[in-house]
Enzyme design. Structure first.
Site, mmCIF file in Angstrom:
data_model
loop_
_atom_site.group_PDB
_atom_site.id
_atom_site.type_symbol
_atom_site.label_atom_id
_atom_site.label_comp_id
_atom_site.label_asym_id
_atom_site.label_seq_id
_atom_site.Cartn_x
_atom_site.Cartn_y
_atom_site.Cartn_z
ATOM 1 N N SER A 33 0.732 -1.900 0.236
ATOM 2 C CA SER A 33 0.163 -0.486 0.076
ATOM 3 C C SER A 33 0.931 1.696 0.169
ATOM 4 O O SER A 33 0.059 2.360 0.025
ATOM 5 C CB SER A 33 -0.344 0.439 1.697
ATOM 6 N N HIS A 92 -2.617 -2.752 -6.322
ATOM 7 C CA HIS A 92 -2.577 -3.111 -5.202
ATOM 8 C C HIS A 92 -4.540 -2.564 -4.831
ATOM 9 O O HIS A 92 -5.192 -1.914 -5.571
ATOM 10 C CB HIS A 92 -2.220 -1.680 -4.861
ATOM 11 N N GLU A 124 -5.276 -0.079 -7.663
ATOM 12 C CA GLU A 124 -4.205 0.636 -8.356
ATOM 13 C C GLU A 124 -3.647 -0.587 -9.072
ATOM 14 O O GLU A 124 -3.041 -0.927 -8.508
ATOM 15 C CB GLU A 124 -3.361 1.786 -6.965
ATOM 16 N N ASN A 154 -3.883 6.078 -0.787
ATOM 17 C CA ASN A 154 -2.635 6.430 0.398
ATOM 18 C C ASN A 154 -2.831 7.280 0.785
ATOM 19 O O ASN A 154 -2.644 7.795 2.211
ATOM 20 C CB ASN A 154 -2.512 4.849 1.310
HETATM 21 N N1 CAA Z 1 -16.523 -10.134 1.335
HETATM 22 C C1 CAA Z 1 -18.002 -9.867 0.166
HETATM 23 N N2 CAA Z 1 -18.986 -9.007 0.109
HETATM 24 C C2 CAA Z 1 -18.288 -8.659 1.869
HETATM 25 C C3 CAA Z 1 -17.543 -8.025 2.918
HETATM 26 C C4 CAA Z 1 -16.618 -9.856 2.356
HETATM 27 N N3 CAA Z 1 -15.533 -9.037 3.251
HETATM 28 N N4 CAA Z 1 -17.619 -7.470 3.475
HETATM 29 C C5 CAA Z 1 -18.960 -6.393 3.320
HETATM 30 N N5 CAA Z 1 -19.289 -7.250 2.106
HETATM 31 C C6 CAA Z 1 -20.737 -7.134 1.475
HETATM 32 C C7 CAA Z 1 -21.897 -7.226 1.647
HETATM 33 O O1 CAA Z 1 -22.374 -8.646 1.750
HETATM 34 C C8 CAA Z 1 -22.734 -6.273 1.624
HETATM 35 O O2 CAA Z 1 -23.809 -6.478 0.162
HETATM 36 P P1 CAA Z 1 -24.619 -6.252 -0.397
HETATM 37 O O3 CAA Z 1 -24.916 -4.474 -0.878
HETATM 38 O O4 CAA Z 1 -25.020 -7.384 -2.142
HETATM 39 O O5 CAA Z 1 -25.853 -6.558 0.286
HETATM 40 C C9 CAA Z 1 -22.062 -4.871 1.228
HETATM 41 O O6 CAA Z 1 -20.810 -5.722 1.302
HETATM 42 C C10 CAA Z 1 -22.160 -4.150 2.568
HETATM 43 O O7 CAA Z 1 -21.833 -4.610 3.637
HETATM 44 P P2 CAA Z 1 -22.509 -4.621 5.361
HETATM 45 O O8 CAA Z 1 -24.045 -4.723 5.129
HETATM 46 O O9 CAA Z 1 -22.448 -5.983 5.539
HETATM 47 O O10 CAA Z 1 -21.793 -3.650 5.807
HETATM 48 P P3 CAA Z 1 -22.376 -1.935 5.737
HETATM 49 O O11 CAA Z 1 -22.807 -1.737 4.627
HETATM 50 O O12 CAA Z 1 -21.548 -1.951 6.908
HETATM 51 O O13 CAA Z 1 -20.387 -2.054 4.339
HETATM 52 C C11 CAA Z 1 -17.851 -1.912 3.920
HETATM 53 C C12 CAA Z 1 -18.841 -2.279 4.632
HETATM 54 C C13 CAA Z 1 -18.325 -2.489 2.938
HETATM 55 C C14 CAA Z 1 -16.813 -2.425 4.756
HETATM 56 C C15 CAA Z 1 -17.960 -0.352 4.352
HETATM 57 O O14 CAA Z 1 -18.526 -0.158 5.410
HETATM 58 C C16 CAA Z 1 -17.158 0.406 3.354
HETATM 59 O O15 CAA Z 1 -17.261 0.678 2.171
HETATM 60 N N6 CAA Z 1 -16.685 1.332 3.882
HETATM 61 C C17 CAA Z 1 -14.945 1.946 4.032
HETATM 62 C C18 CAA Z 1 -14.351 0.498 3.014
HETATM 63 C C19 CAA Z 1 -12.713 1.331 3.083
HETATM 64 O O16 CAA Z 1 -13.121 2.252 2.763
HETATM 65 N N7 CAA Z 1 -12.204 0.639 2.093
HETATM 66 C C20 CAA Z 1 -10.431 1.171 1.686
HETATM 67 C C21 CAA Z 1 -10.133 1.059 2.368
HETATM 68 S S1 CAA Z 1 -8.154 1.619 2.378
HETATM 69 C C22 CAA Z 1 -7.403 0.511 1.502
HETATM 70 O O17 CAA Z 1 -7.956 -0.737 1.664
HETATM 71 C C23 CAA Z 1 -6.204 0.484 1.086
HETATM 72 C C24 CAA Z 1 -5.058 0.614 2.179
HETATM 73 O O18 CAA Z 1 -3.971 -0.148 1.456
HETATM 74 C C25 CAA Z 1 -5.395 0.348 3.327
#
Ligand code: CAA
Length: 291
Positions: free
Chosen positions: A119, A140, A152, A190
């Site tokens: 990342s 990424h 990415e 990031n």
């Molecule tokens: N595998 C498969 N499906 C998943 C899953 C997983 N691990 N986690 C969640 N889902 C699915 C759920 O089944 C649900 O599907 P539907 O839309 O079909 O109903 C959907 O994702 C939404 O999940 P939830 O209803 O359980 O929960 P939510 O609505 O609270 O969403 C989230 C959860 C998708 C994580 C949301 O909170 C979100 O988008 N958060 C921000 C995530 C983010 O910013 N990620 C980037 C981080 S930075 C990064 O990764 C880079 C780095 O290098 C650090």
């Protein structure tokens, strides 16, 4: 260059998600980790997450079964040798990644494309210590991998066009969207996200808000799905700190200095969800703010 098999190094948070989406897209996947336990935990998690997609009608039972059948696990790194593309998703520590590449390289086909899910670490520097800098690039994914649309793609200084095109075609087949980033510290996502999270920790540190008010403000005030402190716990506070350090060292600008409170949480071993404590305590029924 046609990619049909993918090796995934590391069965952690990112590795299992990468194996999941690659298998679902029809690639033969070999996932490796030094820990057999981590591999079996990853397989159960993939099964659970695919099951989630089945129950929401996103994929069929048959697609889930086919995806599971395409994933092979091994603790022997050398078994990734015959794959067409390797995605390294081990711990975000340069020495660890380098040691993996050193062990892996003698077993790889000359045509294998080697990529890292790093990342923040320099792709050019990682590539320069391999025998194939022209076939090396950054790949990424975002967490949670099965849900997030973006990948990415980062070219090192030597990455050739054929390698880029092959990786881009994999992203397309995964049904995801590629954003191309230049190889500078922390790339695009990031570079922007971590200073925001770090600023949220400063906001907490300086008493401008508490955990609840900061997260609520950003969720309801800017329509982010998670507040920045909740997101930091989700990513892992050690990862957030490591990325801030890469930005601080790599860009030599004090605006990237990690907040001392972030350092303190990491020193306490309160790394977020994975250790059940971070800005929230996850040990009970519902997460409770720790400040
Ligand atoms: N595998 C498969 N499906 C998943 C899953 C997983 N691990 N986690 C969640 N889902 C699915 C759920 O089944 C649900 O599907 P539907 O839309 O079909 O109903 C959907 O994702 C939404 O999940 P939830 O209803 O359980 O929960 P939510 O609505 O609270 O969403 C989230 C959860 C998708 C994580 C949301 O909170 C979100 O988008 N958060 C921000 C995530 C983010 O910013 N990620 C980037 C981080 S930075 C990064 O990764 C880079 C780095 O290098 C650090």
């Amino acid at each position: 260059m046609e990619i049909s098999s993918i090796g995934v190094v590391g069965a952690g948070q990112m590795g299992n998600g990468i194996a999941h989406v690659c298998a679902l897209a029809g690639y033969d996947v070999v996932m490796t980790d030094i820990s057999a336990d981590a591999l079996s935990r990853a397989l159960s998690l993939i099964e659970k997450n695919l099951g989630r997609q089945v129950s929401r009608g996103k994929i069929s039972e048959a697609e889930m079964a086919a995806a599971m059948a395409r994933i092979r696990t091994t603790t022997t790194l050398a078994e990734l040798g015959p794959t067409d593309l390797v995605i390294e998703a081990a711990t975000e520590r340069e020495t660890v990644k380098q040691a993996i590449f050193e062990d892996l390289l003698p077993h790889l086909k000359p045509t294998t494309i080697l990529t890292s899910n790093t990342s923040s670490i320099s792709i050019t520097r990682l590539a320069s210590r391999t025998d194939r800098p022209e076939k090396f690039m950054g790949f990424h994914f975002m967490n949670p991998v099965p849900v997030m649309q973006l990948v990415e793609l980062i070219r090192g200084i030597a990455t050739d066009e054929e390698t880029f095109k092959a990786c881009k075609s994999v992203v397309d087949r995964l049904g995801k969207t590629a954003a191309t980033a230049e190889d500078f510290p922390a790339f695009i996502v990031n570079r922007i996200l971590m200073p925001m999270i770090n600023e949220a920790v400063y906001t907490l540190y300086e008493g401008v808000g508490n955990v609840t008010s900061i997260d609520m403000a950003m969720k309801l005030g800017t329509n982010h799905p998670m507040g920045p402190l909740e997101l930091a716990d989700f990513i892992g506070l050690d990862t957030c700190l490591a990325i801030m350090n890469v930005l601080h060292d790599g860009l030599a600008d004090t605006k990237y200095r990690p907040c001392p409170l972030l350092t303190k949480y990491v020193e306490a071993g309160w790394l977020g969800r994975k250790t059940q404590r971070g800005f929230y305590d996850y040990r009970g029924e519902v997460p409770v703010p720790t400040r």
